[in-house]
Design a protein around this motif. Structure first.
Motif, PDB file in Angstrom:
ATOM      1  N   LYS A 134       0.922  -1.343   0.078  1.00  0.00           N
ATOM      2  CA  LYS A 134       0.002  -0.015  -0.097  1.00  0.00           C
ATOM      3  C   LYS A 134       1.051   1.175  -0.099  1.00  0.00           C
ATOM      4  CE  LYS A 134      -4.541  -1.440   2.065  1.00  0.00           C
ATOM      5  NZ  LYS A 134      -5.307  -1.432   3.205  1.00  0.00           N
ATOM      6  N   SER A 135       0.467   2.357  -0.525  1.00  0.00           N
ATOM      7  CA  SER A 135       1.233   3.467  -0.736  1.00  0.00           C
ATOM      8  C   SER A 135       1.633   4.144   0.582  1.00  0.00           C
ATOM      9  CB  SER A 135       0.494   4.435  -1.679  1.00  0.00           C
ATOM     10  OG  SER A 135      -0.842   4.801  -0.849  1.00  0.00           O
ATOM     11  N   GLN A 136       0.516   3.771   1.699  1.00  0.00           N
ATOM     12  CA  GLN A 136       0.933   4.279   2.913  1.00  0.00           C
ATOM     13  C   GLN A 136       2.119   3.907   3.539  1.00  0.00           C
ATOM     14  OE1 GLN A 136      -1.953   3.097   1.684  1.00  0.00           O
ATOM     15  NE2 GLN A 136      -3.752   4.334   2.776  1.00  0.00           N
ATOM     16  N   ALA A 137       2.418   2.454   3.240  1.00  0.00           N
ATOM     17  CA  ALA A 137       3.699   1.894   3.813  1.00  0.00           C
ATOM     18  C   ALA A 137       4.841   2.265   3.384  1.00  0.00           C
ATOM     19  CB  ALA A 137       3.591   0.283   3.341  1.00  0.00           C
ATOM     20  N   ASP A 138       4.792   3.240   2.301  1.00  0.00           N
ATOM     21  CA  ASP A 138       6.143   3.891   1.984  1.00  0.00           C
ATOM     22  C   ASP A 138       7.280   2.711   1.729  1.00  0.00           C
ATOM     23  OD1 ASP A 138       5.459   6.288   1.728  1.00  0.00           O
ATOM     24  OD2 ASP A 138       5.987   7.115   3.992  1.00  0.00           O
TER      25      ASP A 138
ATOM     26  N   THR B 262       3.056   1.149  -4.938  1.00  0.00           N
ATOM     27  CA  THR B 262       1.828   1.455  -4.456  1.00  0.00           C
ATOM     28  C   THR B 262       0.657   0.590  -4.708  1.00  0.00           C
ATOM     29  OG1 THR B 262       1.462   2.517  -6.379  1.00  0.00           O
ATOM     30  CG2 THR B 262       2.581   3.795  -4.431  1.00  0.00           C
ATOM     31  N   ASP B 263       0.712  -0.737  -5.258  1.00  0.00           N
ATOM     32  CA  ASP B 263      -0.070  -1.616  -5.449  1.00  0.00           C
ATOM     33  C   ASP B 263      -0.193  -2.877  -4.553  1.00  0.00           C
ATOM     34  OD1 ASP B 263      -1.833  -3.546  -6.482  1.00  0.00           O
ATOM     35  OD2 ASP B 263      -1.727  -3.106  -8.416  1.00  0.00           O
ATOM     36  N   PHE B 264      -1.155  -2.984  -3.631  1.00  0.00           N
ATOM     37  CA  PHE B 264      -1.147  -4.024  -2.646  1.00  0.00           C
ATOM     38  C   PHE B 264      -1.688  -5.163  -2.930  1.00  0.00           C
ATOM     39  CE2 PHE B 264      -4.951  -2.191  -1.492  1.00  0.00           C
ATOM     40  CZ  PHE B 264      -5.933  -3.162  -1.038  1.00  0.00           C
ATOM     41  N   LYS B 265      -2.619  -5.421  -3.928  1.00  0.00           N
ATOM     42  CA  LYS B 265      -3.035  -6.470  -4.591  1.00  0.00           C
ATOM     43  C   LYS B 265      -2.257  -7.277  -5.628  1.00  0.00           C
ATOM     44  CE  LYS B 265      -7.822  -4.699  -4.063  1.00  0.00           C
ATOM     45  NZ  LYS B 265      -9.148  -4.368  -4.712  1.00  0.00           N
TER      46      LYS B 265
ATOM     47  N   PHE C  34       1.243  -1.670   7.687  1.00  0.00           N
ATOM     48  CA  PHE C  34       0.927  -2.691   6.531  1.00  0.00           C
ATOM     49  C   PHE C  34       1.973  -3.179   6.272  1.00  0.00           C
ATOM     50  CE2 PHE C  34      -1.764   1.266   5.392  1.00  0.00           C
ATOM     51  CZ  PHE C  34      -2.959   0.589   5.794  1.00  0.00           C
ATOM     52  N   THR C  35       2.559  -4.027   5.147  1.00  0.00           N
ATOM     53  CA  THR C  35       3.551  -4.794   4.838  1.00  0.00           C
ATOM     54  C   THR C  35       3.891  -4.638   3.357  1.00  0.00           C
ATOM     55  OG1 THR C  35       2.858  -6.729   6.295  1.00  0.00           O
ATOM     56  CG2 THR C  35       4.243  -7.223   4.583  1.00  0.00           C
TER      57      THR C  35
END
Length: 646
Positions: free
Chosen positions: A580-584, A602-605, A634-635
């Protein structure tokens, strides 16, 4: 009688369900430098299905592991035998070389596709009788002289799939044996017999011998004394009697017969038996030079030339002008018109090294593989002289030939009047003693290149024999194997390339500036090869293969220093990742002589491939790549890291 049934080997890979391409007959797939990279890529992209995807074999086919060997670079070379419906395909082996990161780095060998096009059905195993085929071939051989007393040994038999010269597959009995009679007529034929018709499809003599090529020495080279001029030879002493036998080797006096296995014995400690035909003591030379060859292999490579006690038999028959290797034993005549007793150091090194080849690559003693097989033994003769004397003249048989200067000239093979030194002069069916000149000339040119020695040149051919050659290896594949071995040793690849170019074989040296990422897909199941910071783990949520790396906390990262880069050179580093983008989460490169660069996931899927192109500085030959997560939320997952020279 040394009868041995060739059995089947433990199954490692069962290759399932993939349609083969249309063909009217079986077809060989030979792995060369030019096509191996595509297969290697497929092997590494989907390691769980690597054999199916890369080779396209059917559910009836499999690979069985013959053996594996890990070399001094940590690369493990897995040697596989192809089988069809449980029956080995004769001569078809594939070597898969896997690095410490569990990724395939090299591929060598030969496979056969579309066997089912030729073979509609195979008789049940209970109906196969290769032992009867062996008996029939022995009776056929006896027909050469029905009144003679024949000796048979080293008998082998089995059921195989044989691919003929037209690339048609046949279920066959394959049988072989060493045969001899009282008047000296040694041979070691192998026969390929069609199961259904009983027809002999192919046969050839595998006996490694020569015609036309002690104290010690002879009238030509002079007298020398083992123990003064050369090291003493080993014996076993018992009650004042010295036996020419140790755990490693023994020397036998045949007393001009053709059979015998008892080691020669004499009153300790000087042996003078038996001067003959200008030779001062062939038995002493046999024991001494056999020991030198064994010590050379053990000292240089940590392995003996053969995995059994070496037997050297002297005084074979009467006026026998030659010598031979029958697969287990080295036998010398006393010479006659052409030769002095042929127990010379290069002869011993040559013949014993046929055994080394038998128990490593198994190069077929026919055609192009036979030429390489014979050449390797010629090289070993030179290496043995270099090991004992510190020098060699790159001739073969010069010390025992009465009627010629030498039998072979590695520095100029055509000097013997028969050998060739260029692939354009080769034709199918050429005697392997003549075609060996191609690799002999290349070996000589490598040996005398600046910075090289005879041993260094032999190093690369020994390693190729161990790790990259297989029974069907042709001239191109053989040269590529030598090149790979040079790279493994860190020897100049360009010198190997230049030497083979002279004999008409073109090689392409891999770029010396291509850095290697250790454990790029984390398929070791851990982070070996990487420097870890923070909360890092291994996950089964992978882009390919079984594993990937997971970053689970703020400031968590893995990084690796990539060496062997070239200065002022452009590279692209990449990996597959998701977050996820928030995970940097970022892929990055630094310490390359320029500004640190990063690119975000930025794509977590879905796994997405990200790349960074950078140019090393004028004095920089390394760079640090890293995968980092800056936020605690996140991860971030990364997999399949790669660096490519642009």
């Amino acid at each position: 009688m040394n009868k041995k049934k060739w059995g089947f080997i433990t199954l490692i890979f069962v290759l399932c369900c993939l349609m083969v391409t249309s063909s009217w007959a079986a077809k060989k797939v030979k792995f060369y430098q030019a096509n191996a990279n595509d297969y290697i890529r497929m092997l590494n992209e989907k390691p769980g299905q690597r054999m199916v995807n890369a080779f396209g074999l059917t559910r009836d086919e499999a690979l069985v592991l013959l053996r594996q060997r890990t070399d001094f670079n940590g690369v493990t070379h897995y040697r596989y035998q192809q089988v069809y419906k449980g029956i080995p395909v004769w001569g078809m082996q594939t070597i898969v070389s896997v690095g410490p990161d569990n990724r395939v780095v090299r591929l060598n060998g030969t496979m056969v596709l579309d066997i089912a096009k030729d073979i509609k059905g195979i008789p049940p195993v209970s109906s196969l009788d290769p032992a009867a085929a062996l008996k029939r071939m022995k009776e056929r051989h006896k027909g050469k002289d029905k009144r003679a007393k024949w000796l048979f040994k080293n008998e082998q038999y089995g059921t195989y799939i044989y691919i003929d010269k037209k690339q048609k597959a046949h279920p066959c009995y394959v049988v072989s044996f060493f045969a001899d009679r009282e008047c000296a007529d040694p041979s070691r034929f192998i026969h390929f017999i069609d199961i259904e018709t009983g027809k002999i499809l192919h046969r050839f003599d595998m006996l490694a011998y020569a015609y036309g090529v002690g104290p010690g020495g002879n009238l030509k080279i002079g007298y020398y004394y083992h123990g003064v001029d050369y090291p003493p030879f080993p014996v076993t002493e018992k009650n004042g009697i010295c036996f020419m036998e140790t755990t490693e080797l023994k020397s036998v006096d045949l007393n001009h017969g053709t059979t015998g296995s008892i080691p020669h014995a004499f009153t300790c400690y000087e042996n003078t038996h038996e001067p003959i035909n200008g030779g001062y003591c062939p038995l002493n030379d046999a024991q001494a030079f056999g020991k030198q060859v064994i010590d050379m292999y053990n000292g240089w490579y940590g392995v003996p030339p053969v995995p059994f006690q070496l037997t050297l038999r002297c005084h074979y028959s009467v006026d026998y002008d030659g010598w031979f290797w029958d697969g287990t034993t080295l036998t010398f005549g006393d010479g006659y018109v052409i030769f002095y007793p042929p127990v010379a150091l290069d002869i011993v090194g040559h013949e014993v090294s046929h055994g080394f080849t038998d128990y490593n690559s198994g190069l077929i003693y026919s055609g192009q593989p036979g030429g390489i097989n014979e050449s390797f033994s010629d090289m070993a003769g030179q290496a043995a002289k270099y090991y004992l004397k510190g020098t060699t003249d790159y001739t073969f048989g010069s010390e025992i030939c009465k009627t010629c200067t030498a039998l072979k000239y590695l520095f100029d093979p055509p000097l013997d009047g028969h050998s060739i030194d260029h692939v354009d002069d080769y034709y199918e069916g050429m005697p392997i003693q003549y075609s060996s000149g191609i690799f002999n000339k290349a070996f000589y040119l490598i040996s005398v290149s600046q910075g090289w020695t005879t041993r260094m040149a032999f190093d690369i051919f020994v390693k190729a024999n161990q790790d990259y050659w297989e029974p069907e290896t042709d001239f191109q594949q053989g040269a590529e194997g030598a090149m790979y071995a040079a790279l493994d040793y860190g020897y100049p690849c360009g010198d190997v390339k230049n030497a083979f170019a002279v004999v008409g074989i073109n090689l392409t040296c891999p770029s010396p500036c291509q850095g290697i990422i250790i454990n790029p897909g984390f398929e070791t199941g851990d982070t070996s090869g990487w420097t870890v910071t923070g909360n890092v783990s291994i996950t089964s949520d992978a882009h390919s293969g079984s594993y990937a790396v997971s970053l689970d906390g703020a400031g968590s990262s893995v990084e690796q220093v990539i060496t062997n880069l070239c200065a002022s050179t452009s590279y692209t580093v990449s990996c597959w990742g998701k977050a996820k983008s928030q995970a940097d989460v970022y892929l990055g490169v630094k310490n390359y002589g320029g500004t640190e660069q990063t690119i975000q996931f930025t794509d977590f899927k879905n796994f997405v491939k990200k790349s960074i192109t950078f140019t090393t500085g004028a004095a920089n030959t390394s760079a640090t790549i890293f995968f980092i997560k800056l936020d605690s939320r996140f991860t971030g997952i990364g997999d399949d890291f790669e660096i490519i020279k642009n």
